[in-house]
Write a protein that holds these residues in place. Sequence first.
Motif, PDB file in Angstrom:
ATOM      1  N   PRO A   1      23.412  79.210  93.089  1.00  0.00           N
ATOM      2  CA  PRO A   1      24.275  79.356  91.911  1.00  0.00           C
ATOM      3  C   PRO A   1      25.738  79.064  92.236  1.00  0.00           C
ATOM      4  O   PRO A   1      26.182  79.204  93.386  1.00  0.00           O
ATOM      5  N   SER A   2      26.483  78.665  91.231  1.00  0.00           N
ATOM      6  CA  SER A   2      27.906  78.378  91.409  1.00  0.00           C
ATOM      7  C   SER A   2      28.633  79.621  91.914  1.00  0.00           C
ATOM      8  O   SER A   2      28.421  80.724  91.416  1.00  0.00           O
ATOM      9  N   GLY A   3      29.476  79.437  92.912  1.00  0.00           N
ATOM     10  CA  GLY A   3      30.232  80.546  93.479  1.00  0.00           C
ATOM     11  C   GLY A   3      29.572  81.198  94.670  1.00  0.00           C
ATOM     12  O   GLY A   3      30.191  81.999  95.373  1.00  0.00           O
ATOM     13  N   ALA A   4      28.302  80.872  94.911  1.00  0.00           N
ATOM     14  CA  ALA A   4      27.589  81.454  96.046  1.00  0.00           C
ATOM     15  C   ALA A   4      27.952  80.734  97.340  1.00  0.00           C
ATOM     16  O   ALA A   4      27.997  79.506  97.387  1.00  0.00           O
ATOM     17  N   LYS A   5      28.218  81.491  98.364  1.00  0.00           N
ATOM     18  CA  LYS A   5      28.518  80.947  99.693  1.00  0.00           C
ATOM     19  C   LYS A   5      27.232  80.955 100.510  1.00  0.00           C
ATOM     20  O   LYS A   5      26.706  82.025 100.825  1.00  0.00           O
ATOM     21  N   PRO A   6      26.675  79.804 100.827  1.00  0.00           N
ATOM     22  CA  PRO A   6      25.400  79.780 101.554  1.00  0.00           C
ATOM     23  C   PRO A   6      25.545  80.281 102.985  1.00  0.00           C
ATOM     24  O   PRO A   6      26.575  80.078 103.634  1.00  0.00           O
ATOM     25  N   PHE A   7      24.517  80.956 103.442  1.00  0.00           N
ATOM     26  CA  PHE A   7      24.437  81.282 104.862  1.00  0.00           C
ATOM     27  C   PHE A   7      24.291  79.953 105.616  1.00  0.00           C
ATOM     28  O   PHE A   7      23.725  78.995 105.098  1.00  0.00           O
ATOM     29  N   GLN A   8      24.762  79.914 106.832  1.00  0.00           N
ATOM     30  CA  GLN A   8      24.644  78.710 107.650  1.00  0.00           C
ATOM     31  C   GLN A   8      24.067  79.066 109.012  1.00  0.00           C
ATOM     32  O   GLN A   8      24.531  80.003 109.662  1.00  0.00           O
TER      33      GLN A   8
ATOM     34  N   PHE B   1      24.096  89.045  96.514  1.00  0.00           N
ATOM     35  CA  PHE B   1      23.310  88.094  97.294  1.00  0.00           C
ATOM     36  C   PHE B   1      22.405  87.302  96.360  1.00  0.00           C
ATOM     37  O   PHE B   1      22.042  87.769  95.281  1.00  0.00           O
ATOM     38  N   VAL B   2      22.037  86.108  96.790  1.00  0.00           N
ATOM     39  CA  VAL B   2      21.114  85.276  96.028  1.00  0.00           C
ATOM     40  C   VAL B   2      20.139  84.599  96.989  1.00  0.00           C
ATOM     41  O   VAL B   2      20.443  84.381  98.161  1.00  0.00           O
ATOM     42  N   SER B   3      18.964  84.271  96.453  1.00  0.00           N
ATOM     43  CA  SER B   3      17.951  83.561  97.230  1.00  0.00           C
ATOM     44  C   SER B   3      17.176  82.654  96.294  1.00  0.00           C
ATOM     45  O   SER B   3      16.852  83.038  95.167  1.00  0.00           O
ATOM     46  N   ASN B   4      16.881  81.443  96.741  1.00  0.00           N
ATOM     47  CA  ASN B   4      16.089  80.528  95.913  1.00  0.00           C
ATOM     48  C   ASN B   4      15.043  79.776  96.741  1.00  0.00           C
ATOM     49  O   ASN B   4      14.812  78.593  96.560  1.00  0.00           O
ATOM     50  N   VAL B   5      14.399  80.500  97.663  1.00  0.00           N
ATOM     51  CA  VAL B   5      13.304  79.884  98.411  1.00  0.00           C
ATOM     52  C   VAL B   5      12.154  79.619  97.449  1.00  0.00           C
ATOM     53  O   VAL B   5      12.011  80.281  96.420  1.00  0.00           O
ATOM     54  N   THR B   6      11.330  78.629  97.758  1.00  0.00           N
ATOM     55  CA  THR B   6      10.168  78.325  96.926  1.00  0.00           C
ATOM     56  C   THR B   6       8.902  78.442  97.769  1.00  0.00           C
ATOM     57  O   THR B   6       8.914  78.153  98.977  1.00  0.00           O
ATOM     58  N   ALA B   7       7.824  78.863  97.122  1.00  0.00           N
ATOM     59  CA  ALA B   7       6.559  79.034  97.833  1.00  0.00           C
ATOM     60  C   ALA B   7       6.047  77.724  98.438  1.00  0.00           C
ATOM     61  O   ALA B   7       5.603  77.716  99.595  1.00  0.00           O
ATOM     62  N   PRO B   8       6.090  76.592  97.697  1.00  0.00           N
ATOM     63  CA  PRO B   8       5.611  75.333  98.307  1.00  0.00           C
ATOM     64  C   PRO B   8       6.392  74.945  99.562  1.00  0.00           C
ATOM     65  O   PRO B   8       5.804  74.520 100.561  1.00  0.00           O
ATOM     66  N   ALA B   9       7.724  75.092  99.503  1.00  0.00           N
ATOM     67  CA  ALA B   9       8.542  74.727 100.666  1.00  0.00           C
ATOM     68  C   ALA B   9       8.265  75.663 101.833  1.00  0.00           C
ATOM     69  O   ALA B   9       8.150  75.227 102.991  1.00  0.00           O
ATOM     70  N   LEU B  10       8.151  76.959 101.538  1.00  0.00           N
ATOM     71  CA  LEU B  10       7.894  77.935 102.590  1.00  0.00           C
ATOM     72  C   LEU B  10       6.521  77.698 103.210  1.00  0.00           C
ATOM     73  O   LEU B  10       6.355  77.776 104.434  1.00  0.00           O
ATOM     74  N   LEU B  11       5.550  77.382 102.364  1.00  0.00           N
ATOM     75  CA  LEU B  11       4.202  77.106 102.860  1.00  0.00           C
ATOM     76  C   LEU B  11       4.188  75.846 103.722  1.00  0.00           C
ATOM     77  O   LEU B  11       3.575  75.822 104.795  1.00  0.00           O
TER      78      LEU B  11
ATOM     79  N   VAL C   1      13.773  77.411 114.841  1.00  0.00           N
ATOM     80  CA  VAL C   1      15.065  76.929 114.355  1.00  0.00           C
ATOM     81  C   VAL C   1      14.914  76.321 112.966  1.00  0.00           C
ATOM     82  O   VAL C   1      15.751  76.534 112.075  1.00  0.00           O
ATOM     83  N   ARG C   2      13.850  75.582 112.769  1.00  0.00           N
ATOM     84  CA  ARG C   2      13.602  74.943 111.474  1.00  0.00           C
ATOM     85  C   ARG C   2      13.459  75.985 110.357  1.00  0.00           C
ATOM     86  O   ARG C   2      14.018  75.832 109.276  1.00  0.00           O
ATOM     87  N   MET C   3      12.710  77.059 110.622  1.00  0.00           N
ATOM     88  CA  MET C   3      12.522  78.103 109.624  1.00  0.00           C
ATOM     89  C   MET C   3      13.820  78.872 109.387  1.00  0.00           C
ATOM     90  O   MET C   3      14.176  79.179 108.240  1.00  0.00           O
ATOM     91  N   ALA C   4      14.542  79.182 110.457  1.00  0.00           N
ATOM     92  CA  ALA C   4      15.812  79.901 110.326  1.00  0.00           C
ATOM     93  C   ALA C   4      16.805  79.099 109.493  1.00  0.00           C
ATOM     94  O   ALA C   4      17.538  79.662 108.660  1.00  0.00           O
ATOM     95  N   ARG C   5      16.846  77.781 109.696  1.00  0.00           N
ATOM     96  CA  ARG C   5      17.782  76.937 108.951  1.00  0.00           C
ATOM     97  C   ARG C   5      17.409  76.888 107.463  1.00  0.00           C
ATOM     98  O   ARG C   5      18.267  76.943 106.591  1.00  0.00           O
TER      99      ARG C   5
ATOM    100  N   ASP D   1      19.819  78.240 104.494  1.00  0.00           N
ATOM    101  CA  ASP D   1      20.277  77.304 103.467  1.00  0.00           C
ATOM    102  C   ASP D   1      19.951  77.785 102.060  1.00  0.00           C
ATOM    103  O   ASP D   1      20.631  77.410 101.097  1.00  0.00           O
ATOM    104  N   HIS D   2      18.921  78.603 101.933  1.00  0.00           N
ATOM    105  CA  HIS D   2      18.485  79.049 100.609  1.00  0.00           C
ATOM    106  C   HIS D   2      18.802  80.528 100.366  1.00  0.00           C
ATOM    107  O   HIS D   2      18.179  81.172  99.526  1.00  0.00           O
TER     108      HIS D   2
END
Length: 354
Positions: free
Chosen positions: A6-13, A273-283, A306-310, A314-315
């Motif tokens: 969402p607008s204004g959200a600072k993503p974790f890196q 806080f916000v999160s927008n992970v998706t089940a297909p991407a996580l799977l 590392v791939r999962m942490a990133r 990001d989400h």
Amino acid sequence: MSDSLPSGAKPFQFTGNAKEWFGIWIVNLLLSIVTLGVYSAWAKVRTKKYFHNHTYIEGRNFDYHATGKQIFIGRLIVIVAVVVLQVLTTISPIIGIVLLLGLLVAYPWLIVRSLAFNARMTSFSNVRFGFVGSVGQAFLVFLVYPLLMALTLYTTFPIWDRALKRFSINNHKLGQAKFSMEVGLGPFYKALLVAIAWIVVVGLVGVSLTGFNFTEFAYAMDSLENGSTQGAPMIALFYVLFFVAFLPATFLYQALTRNAVYNNTSLEGGHKFVSNVTAPALLWLAVSNMVVVIFTLFLMLPWAQVRMARYLADHTGFIPGGSMDDFVTQQQKAGGAMGDAFTDLEGIDVGLPI
């Protein structure tokens, strides 16, 4: 769901990379093997420190302050307790039962101690976390709720899951600022129903397409116990169907509940806080990671981690309710240097999987 926060959200890196982490991971692994597991306590600290240090929000990162000695002492205490319990149970079953009941009662206290230790050993921008949960709360969440789940044939699992997350999040604080998670049961039951629907649909379709038969599967299991491999294809088919049905269901539930929890969690001071992970991407991440790791004999495990942490970083986003500089400065003053020094010395990790 959109990939953008969402607008204004600072993503974790997450700034770690597979090559750098592989060097640390392989040393941890080899030293743990050579020392018959003793070094694994120090390996745990190096692992947590690497992933914390490489996770940022607006240029500020996390840190982990525990020492290998603290982790090792905690594990040693657990091992000694288990050995003593086994010996006393062998000598006198009655004493063993009494001690086992005592350990059951002490379990909530151990959980609170472990959560408090790990919180104190974690910091963000030099501000320590804290945990203020009570033993009474832990008793309800870890003993009473699981008993109720069993009595209700696990139909109350979402109630326990929400209670577990509320217990953890609502009792944590950053400096003196408290976290708060307020979410209804609806998202948890919705996630469970979606997961169950996936299992049922995939199971029915899979059985229809493959001709899987439970009676033949039972005979195959019996023949396998008797040394015959004639039913091996039917057993293999069962595990394939099980994998295809249940693994995606797990990630469906995880993705839906994770978003509900993060999107309804706040930090005192108007921060959200916000999160927008998706089940297909996580799977996809989980399955592709698993395949690569298995086919490389686990040598690509650091790459998968590392791939999962990133992806999760990001989400996941943070919406500040004001100046981060002002917030951090305020919490640093509230915590004080004496508190930080004390947390480096006090407490041990009992190694509970929470």
